[in-house]
Every structure is written in structure tokens, then in C-alpha cells.
Design a protein around this motif. Sequence first.
Motif, PDB file in Angstrom:
ATOM      1  N   GLY A   9       1.358  46.706 103.270  1.00  0.00           N
ATOM      2  CA  GLY A   9       2.444  46.841 104.235  1.00  0.00           C
ATOM      3  C   GLY A   9       1.961  47.535 105.496  1.00  0.00           C
ATOM      4  O   GLY A   9       0.767  47.498 105.830  1.00  0.00           O
ATOM      5  N   ASP A  10       2.877  48.208 106.199  1.00  0.00           N
ATOM      6  CA  ASP A  10       2.553  48.771 107.514  1.00  0.00           C
ATOM      7  C   ASP A  10       2.266  50.272 107.504  1.00  0.00           C
ATOM      8  O   ASP A  10       1.365  50.735 108.188  1.00  0.00           O
ATOM      9  CB  ASP A  10       3.705  48.502 108.496  1.00  0.00           C
ATOM     10  CG  ASP A  10       3.890  47.014 108.760  1.00  0.00           C
ATOM     11  OD1 ASP A  10       2.880  46.294 108.759  1.00  0.00           O
ATOM     12  OD2 ASP A  10       5.043  46.585 108.939  1.00  0.00           O
ATOM     13  N   TRP A  20      -7.346  49.043 108.427  1.00  0.00           N
ATOM     14  CA  TRP A  20      -6.294  49.306 107.446  1.00  0.00           C
ATOM     15  C   TRP A  20      -6.556  50.570 106.624  1.00  0.00           C
ATOM     16  O   TRP A  20      -5.647  51.088 105.968  1.00  0.00           O
ATOM     17  CB  TRP A  20      -6.189  48.115 106.478  1.00  0.00           C
ATOM     18  CG  TRP A  20      -7.491  47.868 105.757  1.00  0.00           C
ATOM     19  CD1 TRP A  20      -8.548  47.109 106.189  1.00  0.00           C
ATOM     20  CD2 TRP A  20      -7.902  48.424 104.514  1.00  0.00           C
ATOM     21  NE1 TRP A  20      -9.584  47.151 105.289  1.00  0.00           N
ATOM     22  CE2 TRP A  20      -9.208  47.953 104.246  1.00  0.00           C
ATOM     23  CE3 TRP A  20      -7.279  49.278 103.599  1.00  0.00           C
ATOM     24  CZ2 TRP A  20      -9.913  48.300 103.100  1.00  0.00           C
ATOM     25  CZ3 TRP A  20      -7.984  49.631 102.452  1.00  0.00           C
ATOM     26  CH2 TRP A  20      -9.284  49.139 102.209  1.00  0.00           C
ATOM     27  N   GLU A  32     -11.451  37.881 100.458  1.00  0.00           N
ATOM     28  CA  GLU A  32     -10.121  37.417 100.053  1.00  0.00           C
ATOM     29  C   GLU A  32      -9.378  38.508  99.283  1.00  0.00           C
ATOM     30  O   GLU A  32      -8.177  38.718  99.482  1.00  0.00           O
ATOM     31  CB  GLU A  32     -10.235  36.156  99.199  1.00  0.00           C
ATOM     32  CG  GLU A  32      -8.889  35.620  98.739  1.00  0.00           C
ATOM     33  CD  GLU A  32      -8.996  34.363  97.894  1.00  0.00           C
ATOM     34  OE1 GLU A  32      -8.013  34.051  97.187  1.00  0.00           O
ATOM     35  OE2 GLU A  32     -10.061  33.699  97.930  1.00  0.00           O
ATOM     36  N   MET A  79      -8.125  41.142 101.707  1.00  0.00           N
ATOM     37  CA  MET A  79      -7.011  40.635 102.507  1.00  0.00           C
ATOM     38  C   MET A  79      -5.707  40.626 101.695  1.00  0.00           C
ATOM     39  O   MET A  79      -4.635  40.936 102.216  1.00  0.00           O
ATOM     40  CB  MET A  79      -7.325  39.235 103.030  1.00  0.00           C
ATOM     41  CG  MET A  79      -8.444  39.203 104.050  1.00  0.00           C
ATOM     42  SD  MET A  79      -8.186  40.386 105.403  1.00  0.00           S
ATOM     43  CE  MET A  79      -9.758  40.330 106.233  1.00  0.00           C
ATOM     44  N   ARG A  80      -5.809  40.286 100.413  1.00  0.00           N
ATOM     45  CA  ARG A  80      -4.624  40.336  99.544  1.00  0.00           C
ATOM     46  C   ARG A  80      -4.109  41.775  99.437  1.00  0.00           C
ATOM     47  O   ARG A  80      -2.904  42.031  99.503  1.00  0.00           O
ATOM     48  CB  ARG A  80      -4.962  39.809  98.151  1.00  0.00           C
ATOM     49  CG  ARG A  80      -5.197  38.320  98.064  1.00  0.00           C
ATOM     50  CD  ARG A  80      -5.353  37.940  96.600  1.00  0.00           C
ATOM     51  NE  ARG A  80      -5.807  36.574  96.429  1.00  0.00           N
ATOM     52  CZ  ARG A  80      -6.021  36.001  95.237  1.00  0.00           C
ATOM     53  NH1 ARG A  80      -5.826  36.717  94.127  1.00  0.00           N
ATOM     54  NH2 ARG A  80      -6.432  34.751  95.153  1.00  0.00           N
ATOM     55  N   VAL A  95      -4.605  44.328 101.552  1.00  0.00           N
ATOM     56  CA  VAL A  95      -4.075  44.797 102.832  1.00  0.00           C
ATOM     57  C   VAL A  95      -2.682  44.219 103.083  1.00  0.00           C
ATOM     58  O   VAL A  95      -1.781  44.920 103.556  1.00  0.00           O
ATOM     59  CB  VAL A  95      -5.037  44.422 103.983  1.00  0.00           C
ATOM     60  CG1 VAL A  95      -4.403  44.733 105.332  1.00  0.00           C
ATOM     61  CG2 VAL A  95      -6.362  45.175 103.839  1.00  0.00           C
ATOM     62  N   GLU A  96      -2.499  42.944 102.746  1.00  0.00           N
ATOM     63  CA  GLU A  96      -1.181  42.328 102.912  1.00  0.00           C
ATOM     64  C   GLU A  96      -0.144  43.027 102.029  1.00  0.00           C
ATOM     65  O   GLU A  96       1.000  43.249 102.433  1.00  0.00           O
ATOM     66  CB  GLU A  96      -1.245  40.842 102.579  1.00  0.00           C
ATOM     67  CG  GLU A  96       0.069  40.099 102.784  1.00  0.00           C
ATOM     68  CD  GLU A  96      -0.044  38.623 102.491  1.00  0.00           C
ATOM     69  OE1 GLU A  96       0.996  37.935 102.569  1.00  0.00           O
ATOM     70  OE2 GLU A  96      -1.159  38.136 102.183  1.00  0.00           O
ATOM     71  N   TRP A  97      -0.554  43.379 100.819  1.00  0.00           N
ATOM     72  CA  TRP A  97       0.351  44.056  99.882  1.00  0.00           C
ATOM     73  C   TRP A  97       0.680  45.471 100.352  1.00  0.00           C
ATOM     74  O   TRP A  97       1.788  45.970 100.130  1.00  0.00           O
ATOM     75  CB  TRP A  97      -0.290  44.092  98.499  1.00  0.00           C
ATOM     76  CG  TRP A  97       0.482  44.847  97.462  1.00  0.00           C
ATOM     77  CD1 TRP A  97       1.560  44.411  96.742  1.00  0.00           C
ATOM     78  CD2 TRP A  97       0.228  46.196  97.018  1.00  0.00           C
ATOM     79  NE1 TRP A  97       1.988  45.397  95.875  1.00  0.00           N
ATOM     80  CE2 TRP A  97       1.196  46.497  96.019  1.00  0.00           C
ATOM     81  CE3 TRP A  97      -0.716  47.156  97.351  1.00  0.00           C
ATOM     82  CZ2 TRP A  97       1.226  47.726  95.372  1.00  0.00           C
ATOM     83  CZ3 TRP A  97      -0.684  48.382  96.714  1.00  0.00           C
ATOM     84  CH2 TRP A  97       0.288  48.654  95.729  1.00  0.00           C
TER      85      TRP A  97
END
Length: 254
Positions: free
Chosen positions: A88-89, A117, A78, A81-82, A84-86
Motif C-alpha cells: 500500500g502507500d 518502497w 516479480e 513487485m507483488r 510492494v503492491e500489497w
Amino acid sequence: MIIVYAVVFDLELVKRFRKGQPSEIVEIGACKVDLTSKEIVDRFQVYISPRKGYVEKSTRTFINMTIEDMMHAVPFREGIMRFVEWLGDQYYLCSWGKDDRIHLIDECIRKKVSLDWLVNYNDIQKQIGALLREDNKNQLGLQNALELAGIEPQGLAHRGVDDALNTARLFILFADRIKLQTNEVTKKEIRQFKLRLQRKNEANRSASPSSPSSRSPLSPPASGGQPISDLRSASEHLMRARQEDRQDHPSGAD
């Protein structure tokens, strides 16, 4: 491809007390630097719960982690995942020394988390160290680098988000002279990490005084730590942590 952000990150780990004990990540701290404005535009921080679900007082003290922080820690998957989401691309990943990349690859492989990532990684310690001193044969510590650069440290040492902030300030100071590279974790690297993990597991099994099948599911691990199955609720985590604190403060003050 134009990358406009450098993400400067720092990891804090569980303190190890025996050979072969996994280097589990307990905090990820990071700062996002805009490469155009040379400013920190965002920060990230998350505490990670280790495998046994409890962070020993020795680790909490070292990384300035409170009991409340421990209670809000999340599983590794978790937390990643937080992060990686933060992210960006498009970004460069930067850290002070290569160890943090190694720990991320190692734990992602052990926890079966994708490494797609983990791209465009740069060890900025080597480049900044060469700019700060002529003799850069030995790795320069972050605190010494800040002193040489005339930067007053902010926050607490060995707290991931604060170390990331101070590393980002160093990065900004030398940004125009740092060459950032694009790259990715290769399949060869992943195979090598998996092979090392397999050999380590085999060595640990052969060194164990009893085979796994002879152990009770509730038996404590070799490190003497308490397995997660013995800590059935968050309240028990909290009670244990407070008992440890009271041992150091007989007066009962938290």
C-alpha cells in the motif's frame, strides 16, 4: 502523516555452501497489523526463484518448502513487485533483527530493483528484547522471545509467513511500548552497498581458477550448482527434486 499499519515481515534465504555465495531470498512472508485495533488484518507470502532457477533440497527442507512451492516460485523482481503492491502507500516496515533489511537492499541493488518502497524500517528485536529481559547485549532469537513472552508459536519455524505471524503477535503484545521511526534508504547507503558488491565481484573474479571468457556458457558455477540453462523446463526441475527425495527415501515414497 498518520501511518495506520505496521508490516511485520520475514525473509528466508538460500543455504550457502561457500564463501562469497550470494544470500539469495527464496521467501517473503509478512503480516499487516492495524495500529489502532492491534489486530492482524492481512497476510502475504511469496516464494522466490533463485538465480539458477532451482532450490536445493537442503534449503527446501530447512524452510519447509515443498516441491509444489518451488514450482510456483517467481523471479525476484516479480516477487518484490507483488510485495510492494500489497504494502500500500503508508506503512512501517518491521522485522526481527536488521539482517532482513540488509538482504533486501543487497538483492535489490544486484537485481537493479528500485528501493523507493523500503521506508520507515524498524528493527523491533532490540526493543522487544529489552522489554523481555534485563541483559539484552546478545540478540534474542525469535523462538526464545516467544517463550519468554508466554506466546505459543504457530505454524512452522523457518517458514517466512509463519515467522512473520509469530513476530507480529509479539509486536502486538508490546505495541504500546514500541517506538516506530520514519526513515528511508539513503543515497550514501546505496553507494556503500554498490561499492561492497563491486569489491566482492572483483575478489571472486581474482579467486576464480579460470577467467569468465574461458568458460562455456553452460559451465556449472563455482558452487557446483546446476545453471539455469541446463534446467530447460519446469518438468526437469520437478524430476530433479523428486530424484533428490528418493535418495533420502529408497522405498520411493514421496
